[in-house]
Design a protein around this motif. Sequence first.
Motif, PDB file in Angstrom:
ATOM      1  N   SER A  79      -2.255   4.300  -5.949  1.00  0.00           N
ATOM      2  CA  SER A  79      -2.584   5.592  -5.347  1.00  0.00           C
ATOM      3  C   SER A  79      -1.890   6.747  -6.065  1.00  0.00           C
ATOM      4  O   SER A  79      -2.213   7.902  -5.836  1.00  0.00           O
ATOM      5  CB  SER A  79      -2.211   5.599  -3.870  1.00  0.00           C
ATOM      6  N   ARG A  95      -3.144  -0.202  -3.122  1.00  0.00           N
ATOM      7  CA  ARG A  95      -4.107  -0.434  -2.055  1.00  0.00           C
ATOM      8  C   ARG A  95      -5.047  -1.561  -2.456  1.00  0.00           C
ATOM      9  O   ARG A  95      -5.646  -1.534  -3.530  1.00  0.00           O
ATOM     10  CB  ARG A  95      -4.917   0.844  -1.810  1.00  0.00           C
ATOM     11  N   ASP A 108      -0.599  -8.044   5.524  1.00  0.00           N
ATOM     12  CA  ASP A 108      -0.746  -6.588   5.543  1.00  0.00           C
ATOM     13  C   ASP A 108      -1.186  -6.039   6.895  1.00  0.00           C
ATOM     14  O   ASP A 108      -1.875  -5.027   6.969  1.00  0.00           O
ATOM     15  CB  ASP A 108      -1.671  -6.121   4.414  1.00  0.00           C
ATOM     16  N   ARG A 164       0.809  -1.214   0.000  1.00  0.00           N
ATOM     17  CA  ARG A 164       0.000   0.000   0.000  1.00  0.00           C
ATOM     18  C   ARG A 164       0.851   1.277   0.000  1.00  0.00           C
ATOM     19  O   ARG A 164       0.536   2.260  -0.658  1.00  0.00           O
ATOM     20  CB  ARG A 164      -0.916  -0.002   1.226  1.00  0.00           C
TER      21      ARG A 164
END
Lengths: 447, 447
Positions: free
Chosen positions: B145, B129, B162, B33
């Motif tokens: 992102s 993400r 994660d 992420r």
Amino acid sequence: MSKNVTIIGAGLVGSLLSILLSKRGYKVNIYERRSDMRKENMSAGKSINLALSDRGWRGLQKAGIAEDIKKIAIPMYGRHIHHKDGSTVFQPYGREDQAIYSVSRGDINKKLMDLAEHQNKVNIHFNMRCLHVDRPNMKSSFENSENGKIVHDETDLLFAADGAFSAGRLAMQLQNDRFEYNQHYIDCGYKELIIPPGEGGSFKLEKNALHIWPRGSFMMIALPNPDGNFTCTLFLPFEGEKSFLNLQTKEQVSAFFASEFPDAVPLMPTLLEDFFKNPTSSLVTVKCFPWTFDNKLALIGDAAHAIVPFYGQGMNCGFEDCVVLDELIEKHKENWTGIFPEYQTLRKPDGDAIADLAIANFVEMRDKTADPKFILQKKIEARFSAKYPDKWIPLYTMVTYSPHIRYSTALKEGARQQEIMDKIMDLPGIENKWDSEEIESKILTML
Amino acid sequence: MSKNVTIIGAGLVGSLLSILLSKRGYKVNIYERRSDMRKENMSAGKSINLALSDRGWRGLQKAGIAEDIKKIAIPMYGRHIHHKDGSTVFQPYGREDQAIYSVSRGDINKKLMDLAEHQNKVNIHFNMRCLHVDRPNMKSSFENSENGKIVHDETDLLFAADGAFSAGRLAMQLQNDRFEYNQHYIDCGYKELIIPPGEGGSFKLEKNALHIWPRGSFMMIALPNPDGNFTCTLFLPFEGEKSFLNLQTKEQVSAFFASEFPDAVPLMPTLLEDFFKNPTSSLVTVKCFPWTFDNKLALIGDAAHAIVPFYGQGMNCGFEDCVVLDELIEKHKENWTGIFPEYQTLRKPDGDAIADLAIANFVEMRDKTADPKFILQKKIEARFSAKYPDKWIPLYTMVTYSPHIRYSTALKEGARQQEIMDKIMDLPGIENKWDSEEIESKILTML
């Protein structure tokens, strides 16, 4: 003053809540994931009937439909126990005039929806799946499952009344630091079956009772429906010797029912068909906190406290949430900064308590109702309670017939009673002197 | 045979896992992420240093970077306790040669990423993400992102590594009936502060120790960094008399530190600035089950078992997950239908155990390390263990220096030891005869 309210979920609790709020002048929009059950030949979700008791009646009275519902509700005055050898026995739930009521979930929900829409200030939007709740801005979005369109909603107050797997709760949870959350599944699942009516709509089992076939680690129950049907529910471990896992073939199912529920089998002509057609569902308990956010959003009903069905209190507890909230609106004169904190402080311990009581009642129903010692204990308690009603209210009576007693109080008081009864039941020869003055005074000294 | 693996998260555990899998011939795609921390002047997330102990070293040895890391790790041989009156005392963690190592989270993570990318078969995709995992089809989607583009991934095996708030876990959870889930926050939060180096990078506190300022309901700790810094962490209740809530102004913070940590204040020139600049973070424990789905997807590290930091075992436990999984791949000859069930059956009790041990160690660190009775108990245990190393391994030693002992075994054995020590510590005059033969033989008979 905030006057626009959004409710996620037009189930039993969401519908009742909308009525109470609209009566106080709020404009309510309800977004419901499913289609309008009033327009469908519906099966009403998984559990088609429910046991309505005093806490639930209070909610229906507030909405003004208690009398309507009573007409289609069937009182059940006790448990009708079916032993494996075919013998049966009746165990009253309380005093002679005390009953819980078998009602159709669909009927109540439809009546509540009708009433909600008659309020003028309530709009129910169907086929609307909650996608997102933007907490800081009080905006939520919903997807219309019929045309795929996204609808945006903006409001002053928002309630998530969308059940155990609440999408509203999830949205708030993901935007909240320090959200306590616990979901726990018991190792039993359930499956609904049916005992159809006899000729001319007659009831093939005692009508005014909740039937239980207690078998230790599992059980079947049956509740009466107005048309002469009984809805049966088999509660059984997913795995193990006697389990859903070992009921894969018609032969296995036939043999299992013939051995375990011999008196029921002749009454269930579609047993095999139903067994393999109907889903096997799981049973979850959800505990979480907080229930309110920013004094503008709140969880209510199963979304705040999903419980297992064994105390018959799921709907009753959800309706009580609405009643308590309505009383707090009155008390705080619509000041939500006062209402929300008190709502969650007051109701959280009660939600936890009924969750624990419901789990414990599974053991009572499937196992203890067949135990002579347990039955004797209930007789001693009933006798003592009749004589000293101020000193002893049996736990079942507190939970079911005493809305003025909080669930959390009932849990505590019930534990204290059980401690006393453990000592009483341990007395040598209790079977012969259970109704003696000696026992009575022993209880009195222990209280 | 499945040879494509997707890992969500390129943190410590995801990176190590990718190395171990690529060494076995798997092609690995990692989706992370965050941006690539190797390219940034980064602060490495919230917790900048960690205590590495034997379970963690095993993982780094398997990856082949243990020696590299050892060069930049600072051994801590015990707890250096700072009392309120300014006096200090040293409590060794085990034998003289036993230490835990203060390491930089960023350094280890970067080295693991480097090594992963040198495997040829590992690709790390940053700024990705996780949006969705389609379990039945083993497809997942990620949003970049940086440019908003959606990337689709299809794979044979998928690991969610994660972290505590795992998006991968959430996706699987929502598609799984009967998923047990519990997240619990302790009522303390934490804030990182700093003791900068002295002249020429000198250490202003004893370098080779973990410093603790135990104050009963709260504490501060400090771990050394290679450049002479100490990272301090204040663990304090969110609410109550002594709490973050009551540290809102500079005056309040100054007065609190002057009163509670008088010997630290002169070493913290940027205290006020740091206090109001750095976030106050919460501490969560996550327990869930299952950890594997369809024998194709699994949770690992914090995603499976997030724990509080008080035993310094978060990374160590996550690395041990990878080691155990790697051993099971060997044992089951890459048959994932065998690997996954054994992985979760083996590791779940250990994850639960270290979660509980970590909670319990908070009480030990913040409260008991200042208690003469507790210190005496540790001395008795150390003495007995030195004499009878086969009969008594202290709990801390089992957890920290004994990777061959499972966390779940350590928890059980530790409870048994505590029972014995409770009786020993209750003996009259224990202070004077703690090192006597009488005590020794009393312990021997109780074992």
